[in-house]
Design a protein around this motif. Structure first.
Motif, short mmCIF file in Angstrom:
data_model
loop_
_atom_site.label_atom_id
_atom_site.label_comp_id
_atom_site.label_asym_id
_atom_site.label_seq_id
_atom_site.Cartn_x
_atom_site.Cartn_y
_atom_site.Cartn_z
N GLN A 166 0.80 -1.22 0.00
CA GLN A 166 0.00 0.00 0.00
C GLN A 166 0.84 1.28 0.00
O GLN A 166 0.37 2.32 -0.46
N PHE A 167 2.08 1.19 0.48
CA PHE A 167 2.90 2.39 0.63
C PHE A 167 4.24 2.24 -0.07
O PHE A 167 4.86 1.17 0.01
N ASN A 168 4.68 3.31 -0.74
CA ASN A 168 5.98 3.31 -1.42
C ASN A 168 7.14 3.46 -0.46
O ASN A 168 8.23 2.97 -0.71
N ASN A 169 6.89 4.18 0.63
CA ASN A 169 7.96 4.51 1.56
C ASN A 169 7.60 4.09 2.98
O ASN A 169 6.43 4.19 3.39
N THR B 11 15.88 19.52 -4.01
CA THR B 11 15.29 18.58 -4.96
C THR B 11 13.77 18.52 -4.79
O THR B 11 13.01 18.65 -5.76
N CYS B 12 13.32 18.34 -3.55
CA CYS B 12 11.88 18.23 -3.30
C CYS B 12 11.17 19.57 -3.46
O CYS B 12 9.98 19.60 -3.79
N PHE B 13 11.88 20.67 -3.25
CA PHE B 13 11.28 21.98 -3.46
C PHE B 13 10.83 22.14 -4.91
O PHE B 13 9.72 22.59 -5.19
N PHE B 14 11.69 21.75 -5.85
CA PHE B 14 11.33 21.92 -7.26
C PHE B 14 10.29 20.90 -7.72
O PHE B 14 9.56 21.15 -8.68
N LEU B 15 10.20 19.79 -7.02
CA LEU B 15 9.10 18.86 -7.29
C LEU B 15 7.77 19.53 -6.94
O LEU B 15 6.82 19.52 -7.74
N GLY C 153 3.26 13.18 -11.57
CA GLY C 153 2.10 12.41 -11.14
C GLY C 153 2.41 11.40 -10.05
O GLY C 153 1.54 11.05 -9.25
N SER C 154 3.64 10.92 -9.99
CA SER C 154 3.99 9.90 -9.01
C SER C 154 4.71 10.52 -7.82
O SER C 154 5.49 11.47 -7.97
N VAL D 2 15.98 10.64 -3.19
CA VAL D 2 14.95 10.07 -4.06
C VAL D 2 15.55 8.94 -4.89
O VAL D 2 16.57 9.12 -5.57
N ARG D 3 14.90 7.79 -4.84
CA ARG D 3 15.36 6.64 -5.61
C ARG D 3 15.21 6.94 -7.11
O ARG D 3 14.15 7.33 -7.58
N GLY D 4 16.31 6.76 -7.85
CA GLY D 4 16.26 7.00 -9.29
C GLY D 4 16.45 8.44 -9.71
O GLY D 4 16.43 8.76 -10.90
N GLY D 5 16.66 9.34 -8.74
CA GLY D 5 16.90 10.74 -9.07
C GLY D 5 15.62 11.50 -9.35
O GLY D 5 14.51 11.01 -9.18
N MET D 6 15.78 12.75 -9.81
CA MET D 6 14.65 13.63 -10.11
C MET D 6 14.83 14.22 -11.51
O MET D 6 15.44 15.28 -11.69
#
Length: 495
Positions: A58-61, A309-313, A469-470, A482-486
């Motif tokens: 149910q959860f990715n993390n 990284t997460c800011f720009f997401l 979206g993900s 972040v796994r796999g980068g951004m």
């Protein structure tokens, strides 16, 4: 003589057999003790889900699953019996742990042992007098106007000479996480050592120090995920597998740190601006200097990169926030100005709010643990047995409706503003920079670096995450990677 020669290998073999037998029996006994403390027979739903990994359906993390459990808990506190861990998202508990009963909740020997090979006896890995001495010394240095001016000078140069070039030369998809990790590593190495690794040069070179530091951080964090500390301790004793790799990575870090310290001593450090040179005035032991600087290297590299990284997401998902940031930049900065001055950054209240709001949802350090010295009771009534690991969870706290309201999952910088002016929140409900006596000394330096990078990038470029979206999936580690980068697409804005 012949008889003695024949007896010698026999005695050696006997000693080897006895030593090996003792090691095996000791390890087995230690493992049984660990199993007893770990209580693997616990059959509660939470422990069963953890052990069988059914939560991954149910959860990715793991952090998201913990958030789910903490939301459902009436006290916002849960027990992970199999880990001997109490996890809380209650601000009153956080204040109690980090401030009220600070002396009862140190980092603990368990934590310092895990990270000891990399961090040594640096400020983030010690308690008591060693911590107080380093804290006082670091506070004097990091709080000075001179060091803050130097930090902004370093960041400004890195933005103008390298970050802009990378974005300008981009003709496809960039891994923004990799770019910001290189950006922050250059900055913290120059700031800490006076060493420029050049990670953000146009060719994006591989830095031996950066690779070794990444490996050492990752492998140190993985120790905590093993079923028993006996496993990694035996691997370290035998110098095999991940422990052999960790030893090699730490050696690279140590060799470079020792070389930097040696060069500084030979050149003289009184006129240099970097952190190492400043600490040399107070610390004579090279091992202590190495530990201090490597600790700041860890704190200043991955945390800033994770936050950016997460800011720009979030910015890609919320273009209206980006528009409001640009309006503020146009009001505060001069028309042709590329990088903000310190006084201008202080006037950017909306940008400051956006950066804090981003870290509320995606804190660079998702959780932090202490270990109870004595039996205790938390404000919510939770009993804490001596030696228990107690974890507060900033990631979950940022998603708690009881703390932030019904719109807690929204990226809403306005929640930090009052009449257009930034107003900080209670640090115990927003412990992104810790709180209490151990509150982050480098907070202002980190915020200056982040706001400078965001202001310069947003004003000049459109940066769009390829797949918004993900939700991001995070790798296990000390910080939120972040796994796999951004992956992003970057284009220069049309004025």
């Amino acid at each position: 003589m012949k008889s003695e020669a024949m007896q010698y290998p026999t005695a050696t073999n006997t000693f080897t057999f006895l030593f090996f037998s003792f090691t095996v029996l000791f390890s087995f006994f230690s493992f049984l003790v660990f199993l007893f403390r770990m209580k693997p027979w616990c059959n509660c739903h939470t422990c069963r889900a953890y052990l069988t990994l059914t939560w991954t359906k149910q959860f990715n993390n793991l952090a998201d699953w913990y958030t789910h459990l903490l939301r459902k808990s009436p006290t916002a506190t849960i027990h992970m019996h199999v880990l001997g861990n109490i996890i809380t998202a209650d601000p009153n508990n956080v204040e109690y742990i980090l401030k009220t009963r600070f002396d009862n909740y140190p980092k603990g020997k368990q934590f310092s042992t895990l990270l000891g090979d990399l961090l040594g006896r640096g400020i983030f890995n010690v308690d008591g007098e060693a911590w107080r001495f380093q804290r006082k010394m670091a506070s004097l240095e990091l709080g000075s106007v001179a060091i803050r001016s130097y930090a902004l000078e370093v960041v400004t140069k890195e933005i103008r000479s390298r970050l802009f070039n990378i974005f300008n030369q981009n003709d496809g998809v960039l891994d923004l996480q990799d770019i910001f990790r290189r950006f922050s590593f250059d900055n913290i190495c120059i700031f800490s050592f006076g060493l420029d690794p050049g990670c953000l040069e146009p060719s994006l070179p591989v830095s031996d120090l950066a690779v070794a530091f990444d490996d050492a951080s990752k492998l140190s964090a993985e120790r905590a995920m093993m079923a028993s500390p006996i496993i990694w301790k035996m691997k370290r004793l035998l110098n095999i597998g991940s422990e052999k790799k960790l030893k090699e990575a730490v050696k690279v870090v140590n060799d470079l740190a020792e070389e930097m310290i040696k060069q500084r001593r030979e050149m003289g450090h009184s006129t240099s601006k970097d952190l190492l040179s400043r600490f040399m005035s107070s610390v004579n032991d090279d091992k202590d200097l190495r530990d201090i600087v490597v600790n700041f290297l860890l704190a200043g590299r991955d945390t800033v990169a994770a936050a950016l990284t997460c800011f720009f997401l979030l910015l890609s998902k919320n273009p209206q926030v980006e528009s409001l940031i640009r309006e503020e930049l146009d009001r505060v900065m001069e028309p042709a100005q590329d990088v903000a001055r310190f006084d201008q950054l202080c006037d950017m209240h909306y940008l400051n709010a956006a950066v804090h709001e981003s870290m509320r949802l995606y804190p660079p350090v998702q959780f932090d643990s202490k270990f109870a010295l004595q039996d205790d009771v938390l404000p919510d009534g939770t009993f804490v047995r001596k030696g228990t690991r107690v974890t507060y969870h900033p990631y979950a706290m940022g998603r708690m409706e009881r703390i932030w309201g019904s719109d807690c999952l929204e990226f809403k910088p306005e929640r930090w503003l009052r009449d257009g002016v930034f107003v900080p929140k209670c640090p115990f409900k927003y412990p992104v920079f810790q709180a209490g006596p151990r509150v982050c000394l480098g907070r202002e330096l980190a915020l200056v670096e982040m706001k400078s990078a965001v202001a310069a990038s947003v004003r000049r470029f459109d940066i769009r995450v390829v797949n918004t979206g993900s939700e991001p999936r995070f790798m296990p580690g000390l910080t939120a990677t972040v796994r796999g980068g951004m992956p992003v697409q970057v284009s220069e804005r049309r004025q």
